[in-house]
Design a protein around this motif. Structure first.
Motif, PDB file in Angstrom:
ATOM      1  N   GLU A   1       0.853  -1.183   0.000  1.00 35.82           N
ATOM      2  CA  GLU A   1       0.000   0.000   0.000  1.00 35.82           C
ATOM      3  C   GLU A   1       0.892   1.238   0.000  1.00 35.82           C
ATOM      4  O   GLU A   1       2.009   1.202   0.503  1.00 35.82           O
ATOM      5  CB  GLU A   1      -0.900   0.019   1.239  1.00 35.82           C
ATOM      6  CG  GLU A   1      -1.869  -1.144   1.316  1.00 35.82           C
ATOM      7  CD  GLU A   1      -2.588  -1.166   2.640  1.00 35.82           C
ATOM      8  OE1 GLU A   1      -3.773  -0.788   2.675  1.00 35.82           O
ATOM      9  OE2 GLU A   1      -1.960  -1.555   3.646  1.00 35.82           O
ATOM     10  N   GLY A   2       0.374   2.310  -0.554  1.00 34.95           N
ATOM     11  CA  GLY A   2       1.172   3.526  -0.614  1.00 34.95           C
ATOM     12  C   GLY A   2       0.317   4.769  -0.628  1.00 34.95           C
ATOM     13  O   GLY A   2      -0.846   4.746  -1.040  1.00 34.95           O
ATOM     14  N   VAL A   3       0.907   5.847  -0.166  1.00 34.55           N
ATOM     15  CA  VAL A   3       0.259   7.154  -0.138  1.00 34.55           C
ATOM     16  C   VAL A   3       1.203   8.156  -0.784  1.00 34.55           C
ATOM     17  O   VAL A   3       2.392   8.200  -0.445  1.00 34.55           O
ATOM     18  CB  VAL A   3      -0.077   7.589   1.302  1.00 34.55           C
ATOM     19  CG1 VAL A   3      -0.651   8.992   1.313  1.00 34.55           C
ATOM     20  CG2 VAL A   3      -1.064   6.627   1.937  1.00 34.55           C
ATOM     21  N   VAL A   4       0.674   8.951  -1.707  1.00 36.40           N
ATOM     22  CA  VAL A   4       1.452  10.010  -2.353  1.00 36.40           C
ATOM     23  C   VAL A   4       1.253  11.290  -1.552  1.00 36.40           C
ATOM     24  O   VAL A   4       0.117  11.726  -1.326  1.00 36.40           O
ATOM     25  CB  VAL A   4       1.004  10.226  -3.807  1.00 36.40           C
ATOM     26  CG1 VAL A   4       1.845  11.311  -4.470  1.00 36.40           C
ATOM     27  CG2 VAL A   4       1.106   8.923  -4.593  1.00 36.40           C
ATOM     28  N   GLN A   5       2.342  11.889  -1.112  1.00 38.92           N
ATOM     29  CA  GLN A   5       2.282  13.104  -0.315  1.00 38.92           C
ATOM     30  C   GLN A   5       2.843  14.271  -1.124  1.00 38.92           C
ATOM     31  O   GLN A   5       3.830  14.121  -1.850  1.00 38.92           O
ATOM     32  CB  GLN A   5       3.079  12.936   0.980  1.00 38.92           C
ATOM     33  CG  GLN A   5       2.483  11.894   1.911  1.00 38.92           C
ATOM     34  CD  GLN A   5       3.233  11.801   3.214  1.00 38.92           C
ATOM     35  OE1 GLN A   5       4.460  11.816   3.228  1.00 38.92           O
ATOM     36  NE2 GLN A   5       2.516  11.697   4.312  1.00 38.92           N
TER      37      GLN A   5
END
Length: 948
Positions: free
Chosen positions: A818-822
Motif C-alpha cells: 500500500e502507498g500514499v502520495v504526499q
C-alpha cells in the motif's frame, strides 16, 4: 509522541512500530469518544481528520470510521453533525474503509428516527458517502421518500443527497429525473425549493437520452418561468449540463448569446457572460465564427462598461485558442478585406485606449493574440496598434500602486513578452519603451517590468547589450530604503543586469552592484542576488557575495551551505583562465578547481540534515568533480602521446594481433578507458535526471546538457581514435535539435555543433571549449518549488524490522503493498503522477538444510506492477514463492510515471526478510526415510567388518 511516530514511519516506511503508534493515537481518541462529557466527545471527533492525515492507511482509517459510526448511531444531533463534518473533510479517505457494509449499517439505522433533524443529518451523511455507496437501493429509496417530507430541513438534506447520488449513479439519476421534473413543475412546490431542485439536473449526463430529457425540461423552465432567479439558475444548470455532455455545447453557446443580446436584465446578461467564459475555457473549439461575430456585435453596442469588460474577457480568452484562427480562416488575405471579419479588430482597437484599465488590457491582449497567431497576414497596422496600446497601458499602470493596476500591468507585460517572441522585429521598440518607463515607474511596477525585460533578454540575447547602460544608471540612483519593495527591486534589477551582460561582468558593473548592496542591511537580498549570479554563471561576483554573508548567519548548517557555495563559485572561477592550445595551463586550472570543489563538497555534506539531506546538490557536485577529473585524465592521455610515443615494434605488434589501433601504443587502451569513463558519467547524469521528479524544467535541461557533454567527448574519442563508422553520439536523445532558451544553453550547443562538424579538432581543444562555458547552478540547486514523496506500507510486516517473516516452502506469500502520495504546498506544479510502478525482487541470503535440485524458476522472484493512485492512495498484491529453505531478502522499490509517460526513479526502497521453513509433512517423511535408512547402513557396516 506523534512527531516521533512520524519520524519512525518515514524511516521504516512500513507498519511495524508505526502501527503501534497509530493504535496508541486511536486509543487516545477512543477514550474521548467514550467520555461522559459532551465537550470531550466533540473534541475527540474533530481531531480525527488530523489523525487521518498522519496515518493515511486503511487499517487505521477503517477502525476510526467504525468508531465514528458508533458515535453517530448513539450520540445526539450535535455529535452527529460533528461526525458529518469530519466525513466531509476526509472525503479522499472514504475509499479506504474496508467494512463498508458495517459502516453504512450503523449510519443508516438513524434514518428511521422520529426526529426529522436526525434524519436530515443522516441524509447528508449518506450524500457525503455517495462515492463509495453509489448503488445502495435502500439509500436511494430513503432519499426519494424524504423528498416528499413536510419538514423543510429534511427536504433540503434530501436535495443535497440526491445531487451527490445523481453525480455518482446512473441508475439513481434515471430514476430520480422524473420525480424532480414533477416537483419542479408542480404548483404545490415552493419557488425556493424549485431553485434548489433545478441544479440537480446538471448531473443528468450519464447517457444521451437522459441528457436530452433534462435539456428539454430546462428549456421549458426557461420559457415558462421568466423571473430573474429562475432564468439565472436554469441557464447556469443548462450550461453545466452542456459542458458535461459535450454534444450540446454549440446550442448552449447560441442560447447564451441570444439572452445576452435580447434580455434587458443586467443580472441575466452577467450570468450569460459568466457561462460563456466557462465554455470558452473548456471548449474553445466549439465556437464558430458566427458565435464570435455575434459576441463582437453585442460588445460594440453595449453602453455599460461592466458588461463590455465581461464580453472582452471572453473574447480575450478565445483569442489565445484555435477559435481565433477559425474566425479569420474564411477571410483570406488582409483582415480588413471583409467588414464582418474586422469587427473583432475594430472592437479591440476601440478598447485599447478605453478609460477603464481592464477593458484596455483585454483589448490589447486580443490585438496581441491576433498579431502573433495570424502570421500569414500582412498585419503591419495591427502590429503598430498593439505596440501603441501596450505603451499607453504601461504608462497608465506603472504610476499606480493599486492591486487592480498591478494586475492590469501583468497582462500588458505578458503581452509584451509574447509579442517580442512572436514578432522579433518589434522587440527593440518594446524594450526601449520599458527602459524609458522604468525610471519614472513605481517600485511595484518596476519589479514586474524587470521580470519582463529579463524574459525578453533570455529569448533575444542580442538585445542585452543595449539594456545594460540604462539598467546601470537606474541601479545607481535607486532608493536606499530597507522596504520590501526596494529589496525586491534590487534583486530584480540585478537579475536583468546578469541576463543582459550574458558573459563576465565588467569591473564597473561589479563595483556599482557591490556599492549599492553595502547600504542594504538585508542579508537575504544579498543571498538572492548571489544566487541569481550563480544561475547566470557570474561566479566571481557570486563568490564575493557569499563570502560577505558567511558571518551573518546563526546556524552552522547555513554557514556550511554558504561556505560550500563560495567554494563552488571559486572553483568555477578558476576555469575562466583556460586558454586554447595551452594544455599545461588547462591541467593546472582544473587541478586548482578540483581543490576548491573538494573543500566545497565537504562543507555541503556538513550542511545536510536528516530533514534536508541535499541529495540532489551532493550528487550534482560529485558528478562535476568526476567530470573534471575525467577531463584532466583525458588531457594527460593526449599529452602522453608526446611524452611516451609508441615503441618501434608497435607496427609489428599491430600486424601480429590484427588490430591497427596498436600502432598508437598504450594510448589506444587509455583512450578506450577514457571513453568508457565518459559514458559512465553520462549514465550517472541520466540517473540523476530520473531521480529529480520535482525539479523545474531549466534544472533538468541543465543536467541533460551535462550528460550531452560527456556523450560528446565520448563520441569524439570514438570518432578520432577508433573506427569513425562506430561513432554513436546521435543515438542519445534529441537534445541537439531542441530550442535553446538561455545563453548558457546556446553556447553549449554551439560547442556541440562545432565538435560534431569538425571531427579533425583536437580533443583537448574540445575539453577547453566546454570548460570555458561557465557552469550554471539552476533553481533546483537552491530552491524546491514542488515536493512529492511516497510512503509505502507492506503487509505482512514484522514487529521488529530485523526479524524475518516465517513462511513454509510449499506455500506462497501474498505480499500486499500500500502507498500514499504526499505533496507539498504546490502539488503538480511541474509534473503530476499518472501511475506508480512497483518492482518486487527477492534474493537468497543464507541457505539452510540440504541442497536439492530445484527449478531455476523457483529460486528468484522478479515482479513488477503499475497502479494508478486514486485520491493519492494505491494498493496492490504480489504472490511470491520461496521454495529454497533459508533467509530471503525482499526489496520493494517504487518509481512513478508522469502524464507524458516518462518514468522517474523517485523511490522509496523498502526491505523485509522472509525465512522459508520446511513444511511439517515433508519434514516428517524425510525423518522417516532417514530412520529407515539407519538400520540398513548399520547392517552393511557389520557385514563389512565380518568380511574383514
Amino acid at each position: 509522541m506523534a512527531s516521533n511516530s512520524t519520524k519512525s514511519f518515514l524511516a521504516d516506511a512500513g507498519y511495524g512500530e508505526q502501527e503501534l503508534d497509530a493504535n496508541s493515537a486511536l486509543m487516545e481518541l477512543d477514550k474521548g469518544l467514550r467520555s461522559g462529557k459532551l465537550g470531550e466527545q466533540c473534541e475527540a471527533v474533530v481531531r480525527f481528520p488530523r489523525l487521518f492525515q498522519k496515518y493515511p492507511f486503511p487499517i487505521l482509517i477503517n477502525s476510526a470510521f467504525l468508531k465514528l459510526a458508533d458515535v453517530f448511531r448513539v450520540g445526539n444531533n450535535f455529535l452527529r453533525l460533528c461526525v458529518l463534518k469530519v466525513t466531509q473533510q476526509s472525503e479522499k479517505h472514504l475509499e479506504k474503509i474496508l467494512n463498508v457494509d458495517e459502516f453504512v449499517k450503523r449510519i443508516f439505522s438513524v434514518i428511521h428516527s422520529n426526529d426529522p433533524v436526525a434524519r436530515a443529518i443522516t441524509l447528508r451523511m449518506l450524500g457525503s458517502l455517495a462515492s463509495i455507496i453509489p448503488e445502495r437501493k435502500n439509500a436511494h429509496h430513503s432519499i426519494r421518500q424524504s423528498l416528499d417530507s413536510h419538514d423543510n430541513v429534511e427536504v433540503e438534506a434530501a436535495v443535497f443527497a440526491a445531487a451527490n447520488f445523481s453525480a455518482q449513479s446512473k441508475d439513481f439519476a434515471v430514476g430520480i429525473c422524473n420525480k424532480i421534473s414533477e416537483m419542479i413543475q408542480g404548483l404545490a412546490t415552493p419557488v425556493d425549493l424549485k431553485l434548489k431542485l433545478i441544479p440537480i439536473l446538471q448531473h443528468m449526463h450519464h447517457d444521451a437520452i437522459l441528457a436530452s430529457s433534462a435539456r428539454q425540461l430546462l428549456q421549458q423552465l426557461v420559457t415558462s418561468y421568466p423571473s430573474t432567479k429562475m432564468v439565472i439558475v436554469s441557464l447556469h444548470t443548462f450550461t453545466l449540463l452542456a459542458a458535461s455532455s459535450l454534444v450540446d455545447t454549440p446550442k448552449q453557446i447560441q442560447l447564451l448569446l441570444q439572452y445576452l443580446k435580447n434580455d434587458p436584465r443586467k443580472a441575466v446578461k452577467r450570468l450569460a457572460i459568466q457561462d460563456l467564459k466557462l465554455l470558452a475555457n473548456k471548449t474553445p473549439h466549439t465556437w464558430s465564427r458566427e458565435n464570435i461575430q455575434a459576441l463582437c456585435e453585442c460588445a460594440l453596442q453595449i453602453p455599460y462598461d461592466s458588461l463590455k469588460l465581461g464580453m472582452l474577457s471572453v473574447l480575450s480568452t478565445l483569442s489565445g485558442t484555435i477559435a481565433i484562427k477559425n474566425y479569420f480562416s474564411i477571410a483570406p488575405g488582409n483582415v480588413s478585406s471583409s467588414p464582418r471579419s474586422s469587427d473583432l479588430v475594430k472592437l479591440a482597437q476601440e478598447c485599447c485606449y478605453h478609460n477603464n484599465r481592464g477593458i484596455a488590457a483585454h483589448g490589447v491582449r486580443v490585438l496581441t493574440n491576433i498579431t502573433v497567431s495570424c502570421q500569414e497576414k500582412d498585419l503591419l497596422a495591427l502590429e503598430q496598434d498593439a505596440v501603441f496600446g501596450l505603451e499607453s497601458l504601461l504608462v497608465l499602470c506603472s504610476q499606480d500602486d493599486s492591486p487592480g493596476a498591478q494586475a492590469t500591468l501583468k497582462i500588458a507585460l505578458n503581452c509584451m513578452v509574447k509579442l517580442a517572441k512572436g514578432r522579433p522585429h518589434l522587440s527593440q521598440s518594446v524594450v526601449e519603451t520599458l527602459l524609458t518607463q522604468l525610471h519614472s515607474a513605481q517600485d511595484a511596477a518596476r519589479i514586474l517590468m524587470c521580470h519582463c525585460l529579463a524574459a525578453i533578454a533570455m529569448q533575444l540575447p542580442v538585445l542585452g547589450d543595449g539594456m545594460l547602460g540604462d539598467l546601470m544608471e537606474l541601479y545607481k540612483v535607486i532608493g536606499r530604503s530597507a522596504t520590501d519593495k526596494q529589496q525586491e527591486l534590487l534583486v530584480s534589477l540585478a537579475t536583468v543586469i546578469f541576463v543582459a551582460s550574458q558573459k563576465a561582468l565588467s569591473a564597473e558593473v561589479k563595483a556599482v552592484i557591490k556599492q549599492q548592496l553595502e547600504s542594504v542591511s538585508n542579508g537575504w537580498t544579498v543571498y538572492r542576488i548571489a544566487r541569481q549570479a550563480s544561475r547566470m554563471g557570474n561566479h566571481d561576483m557570486a563568490r564575493e557575495l557569499y563570502q560577505s554573508l558567511l558571518t551573518q548567519v546563526a546556524s552552522e548548517h547555513f554557514y556550511f551551505w554558504l561556505n560550500s557555495l563560495k567554494e563552488f563559485s571559486h572553483a568555477e572561477q578558476c576555469l575562466t583562465g583556460l586558454q586554447e592550445e595551452n594544455y599545461s595551463s588547462a591541467l593546472s586550472c582544473i587541478a586548482e578547481s578540483l581543490k576548491f570543489y573538494h573543500k566545497g563538497i565537504a562543507s555541503l555534506t556538513a550542511a545536510s540534515t536528516p530533514l534536508n539531506p541535499l541529495s540532489f546538490q551532493c550528487e550534482f557536485v560529485k558528478l562535476r568533480i568526476d567530470l573534471l577529473q575525467a577531463f584532466s585524465q583525458l588531457i594527460c592521455t593526449c599529452n602522453s602521446l608526446k611524452t611516451s610515443p609508441p615503441p618501434a615494434i608497435a607496427t609489428t605488434i599491430a600486424m601480429t594481433l590484427g588490430n591497427d589501433l596498436q600502432r598508437c601504443g598504450r594510448i589506444s587502451n587509455q583512450m578506450k578507458q577514457s571513453m568508457e569513463e565518459f559514458r559512465s558519467l553520462a549514465s550517472r547524469y541520466g540517473d540523476l535526471y530520473q531521480a529529480s521528479f520535482d525539479a523545474d524544467s531549466a534544472t533538468l535541461r541543465n543536467v541533460e546538457l551535462q550528460q550531452q557533454s560527456c556523450l560528446l567527448i565520448s563520441h569524439a574519442i570514438e570518432a578520432l581514435i577508433l573506427d569513425p563508422e562506430s561513432a554513436s553520439f546521435q543515438e542519445y536523445g534529441s537534445t541537439a535539435a531542441a530550442h535553446a532558451d538561455s545563453e548558457y544553453e546556446r553556447r553549449m550547443m554551439s560547442v556541440y555543433n562545432h565538435v560534431l562538424e569538425e571531427h579533425t579538432a583536437c580533443l583537448c581543444n574540445a575539453i577547453i571549449a566546454l570548460l570555458k562555458v561557465p557552469l550554471s547552478f539552476q533553481r533546483y540547486f537552491f530552491q524546491k518549488l514542488q515536493s512529492t514523496s511516497i510512503k509505502l506500507a507492506l503487509s505482512p510486516s514484522p514487529r521488529n524490522p530485523a526479524e524475518p517473516i516465517a513462511v513454509q516452502n510449499n506455500q506462497q506469500l501474498a505480499l500486499k503493498v500500500e502507498g500514499v502520495v504526499q505533496h507539498g504546498s504546490k502539488p503538480g506544479l511541474f509534473r503530476k503522477i499518472q501511475s506508480v510502478c512497483l518492482n518486487v525482487s527477492s534474493t537468497l541470503q543464507s541457505k539452510s538444510g540440504q541442497d536439492y535440485k530445484i527449478p531455476i524458476d523457483n529460486m528468484t522472484n522478479e515482479m513488477h506492477q503499475r497502479v494508478e493512485p486514486h485520491n493519492d492512495y494505491f494498493s496492490t498484491q504480489f504472490l511470491l514463492n520461496f521454495a529454497i529453505l533459508g533467509t530471503h531478502n525482499i526489496t520493494v522499490e517504487s518509481s512513478v510515471r508522469d502524464a507524458n509517460g516518462v518514468v522517474w526513479k523517485t523511490g522509496p526502497r523498502t526491505t523485509i526478510f522472509v525465512k522459508s521453513l520446511e513444511d511439517p509433512y515433508s519434514q516428517q517423511i524425510r525423518l522417516q526415510q532417514q530412520q529407515a535408512q539407519q538400520p540398513l547402513q548399520q547392517q552393511q557396516q557389520r557385514n563389512a567388518y565380518t568380511r574383514f
